[in-house]
Write a protein that holds these residues in place. Structure first.
Motif, PDB file in Angstrom:
ATOM      1  N   ASN A 228      -4.914 -48.250  20.764  1.00 55.99           N
ATOM      2  CA  ASN A 228      -5.319 -48.836  19.479  1.00 55.99           C
ATOM      3  C   ASN A 228      -5.853 -50.254  19.657  1.00 55.99           C
ATOM      4  O   ASN A 228      -6.754 -50.686  18.928  1.00 55.99           O
TER       5      ASN A 228
ATOM      6  N   THR B  99      -9.405 -49.859  20.856  1.00 56.61           N
ATOM      7  CA  THR B  99     -10.249 -49.428  19.740  1.00 56.61           C
ATOM      8  C   THR B  99     -10.520 -50.579  18.780  1.00 56.61           C
ATOM      9  O   THR B  99     -11.644 -50.767  18.298  1.00 56.61           O
TER      10      THR B  99
ATOM     11  N   PRO C   6     -13.138 -44.167  16.096  1.00 54.08           N
ATOM     12  CA  PRO C   6     -14.162 -44.896  16.838  1.00 54.08           C
ATOM     13  C   PRO C   6     -15.084 -45.631  15.888  1.00 54.08           C
ATOM     14  O   PRO C   6     -15.295 -45.226  14.754  1.00 54.08           O
TER      15      PRO C   6
ATOM     16  N   ASN D  27     -13.022 -52.911  20.267  1.00 50.97           N
ATOM     17  CA  ASN D  27     -14.369 -52.349  20.112  1.00 50.97           C
ATOM     18  C   ASN D  27     -14.895 -52.571  18.694  1.00 50.97           C
ATOM     19  O   ASN D  27     -16.094 -52.796  18.496  1.00 50.97           O
ATOM     20  N   GLN D  28     -14.006 -52.468  17.713  1.00 44.68           N
ATOM     21  CA  GLN D  28     -14.413 -52.731  16.335  1.00 44.68           C
ATOM     22  C   GLN D  28     -14.874 -54.175  16.170  1.00 44.68           C
ATOM     23  O   GLN D  28     -15.862 -54.454  15.493  1.00 44.68           O
TER      24      GLN D  28
END
Length: 511
Positions: free
Chosen positions: A226, A229, A28, A232-233
């Motif tokens: 993935n 994720t 995360p 989100n990064q």
């Protein structure tokens, strides 16, 4: 003993783009990154310009909006004001004062100094001027010290600008890296979706077992996770970069992805950290600021030693006053004869008074009136000129103690300057070591990716023909993804380390 502070550039070099995991199982965002060192915030942020941001444009906006740069500028302005005041202290001083008072009951008249029992009004006026002729060269040394402090403040501004530029460059590369990770994961999802479709067809044809389909669907779910994720990064690093630029909103904020060469396309990095260090010492603002503060502390020692010398000053003053109790006499124009004695004449028997004849004195008549304000101010005018000489003999060893303190301050400044140089040398050495390691790691990861790609293609053929189970196929697939992630990570890590070294060598930050 106080723990030395880790250099800012070394922190960037050790926790920059390499902090972003590029494996298939991305952690995360909150667990991978930290907030900027000094996240800016402004009361009136600049509006976000339209169009994508290049690195140079992002740096320019950050330098314009960031509050830490503004704070350094205000500190330099404060030092400049202190310097200006120390220069003006060489001028003579001049002051004027006036007072008005009322005295009741028994009091002493401030001008006649006589006791009286009446209400009086008194005014006092004075003007004084002074000039410091000699004070142990303290004024001159104070000016030189404040000038050095002002120059050090200007260097602090430049250092703050460099820190912001490197922060922006780090966040910019992290955002580029996160976007590439999104594209890589989306390609993996597409590949997994095609694999699930093929496995379903093979299962209907009876070529593979149902477990193969379940393994493919599980791999697809992992790849989709993935992607989320990684997205989100991207959102996190976009927010981090926008905060560095002090933008009011992230809406519409995009960056222009530059074309970055592969590390193996460049010549192997020559290891010459000492040459880079010598270049950086002559141009880094933190080194210049540290040296200037050493010189400033030396001037502080001279100021403290100035207390051993005598002090000579010149002063002049002028004063006057008024009192309502002061009275004056005024001729009325009349006169009177005041008898002063008899008139005598000589006789054989001696002097004899002449009967009926007296001698008199003609005396003018005066009127008693309070003396006027203007005449009192004029008549009471006084002037004074004086030279003051003060010779220090014994003052509780204060001068000697101050000198000792200033000498210790010089040693502390020298140690701080030496520590700054040491940190710079270590940062450059670490940046060289990391850059060389990243370039080597990229070459190794690239060769590993090529080998695992061939193994994956072979495993895919065997899996489609029912000769390989889903678990082994997913292992081959994840091994390939891990090698690709390691290769991308090494690429961006090398780029960042190289940019840090370019910065130390005086080249502008650009992609």
């Amino acid at each position: 003993m106080k723990t030395p502070r880790t250099p800012f550039l070394y922190q960037l070099a050790t926790a920059g783009v390499g902090a972003l995991l590029l494996s298939a199982a991305v952690l995360p965002a909150a667990a991978q990154t930290t907030t900027p060192t000094q996240p800016p915030a402004g009361s009136v942020p600049a509006a976000a310009p339209s169009g994508p941001y290049t690195l140079q444009r992002a740096i320019d906006v950050a330098l314009q909006n960031n509050l830490s740069v503004r704070q350094s500028q205000l500190s330099a302005e404060l030092s400049e004001a202190t310097l200006r005041q120390s220069r003006l202290s060489q001028l003579p001083t001049a002051n004027a004062s006036a007072s008005q008072s009322w005295n009741y009951g028994t009091n002493v008249d401030p001008l006649t100094f006589q006791f009286q029992n009446q209400t009086t009004r008194a005014n006092n006026f004075s003007a004084t001027a002074g000039l410091n002729l000699f004070s142990g060269f303290q004024v001159r040394n104070t000016i030189k010290r404040n000038q050095l402090d002002y120059q050090a403040g200007l260097s602090d501004i430049e250092k703050s600008r460099n820190d912001i530029a490197l922060n922006v460059a780090s966040s910019f590369l992290q955002l580029v890296l996160a976007q590439e990770l999104v594209r890589a994961n989306e390609a993996r999802v597409n590949s997994s979706q095609q694999q699930v479709a093929r496995t379903q067809k093979l299962l209907k044809a009876g070529s593979v077992a149902e477990s193969n389909l379940l393994d493919s669907q599980a791999q697809l779910a992992s790849d989709e996770l993935n992607v989320i994720t990684a997205q989100n990064q991207v959102a996190f690093y976009k927010l981090q970069l926008a905060q560095l630029l002090n933008l009011p909103s992230v809406a519409g904020f995009e960056i222009e992805v530059p074309s970055l060469p592969d590390p193996d396309d460049e010549a192997p990095l020559a290891s010459n950290p000492e040459g880079t260090y010598q270049t950086a010492v002559g141009m880094m603002p933190e080194i210049k600021a540290a040296d200037l503060r050493v010189e400033s502390s030396l001037r502080g020692t001279e100021i403290a030693r100035g207390a051993y010398f005598p002090r000579l000053s010149f002063g002049a003053s002028i004063f006057s006053g008024y009192s309502s109790a002061r009275i004056g006499r005024k001729l009325t124009g009349d006169s009177t004869i005041v008898p002063s004695g008899f008139i005598y004449q000589l006789t054989p028997t001696g002097p004899q008074a002449v009967p009926g004849v007296f001698a008199g004195i003609l005396q003018p008549r005066f009127e008693t009136l309070p003396e006027g304000f203007s005449s009192q101010v004029k008549n009471n005018l006084g002037k004074q000129v004086q030279f003051n000489l003060s010779i220090p003999i014994l003052n509780g060893w204060q001068a000697r103690t101050n000198v000792q303190r200033s000498v210790i301050g010089v040693k502390q400044s020298e140690l701080r300057a030496e520590q700054t140089r040491l940190e710079l040398r270590q940062s450059i050495q670490q940046a060289y070591a990391d850059a060389i390691a990243a370039q080597r790691r990229y070459g190794s990861a690239k060769r590993q990716t090529e080998a695992l790609s061939a193994a994956y293609r072979n495993a895919e053929i065997r899996f489609n023909n029912g000769l390989l189970n889903g678990t082994d196929f997913n292992i081959a697939k994840n091994n390939l993804y891990g090698a690709e992630s390691s290769m991308i990570q090494a690429k961006y890590e090398f780029i960042f380390r190289r940019k840090v070294l370019d910065f130390y060598e005086g080249r502008a930050l650009s992609l």
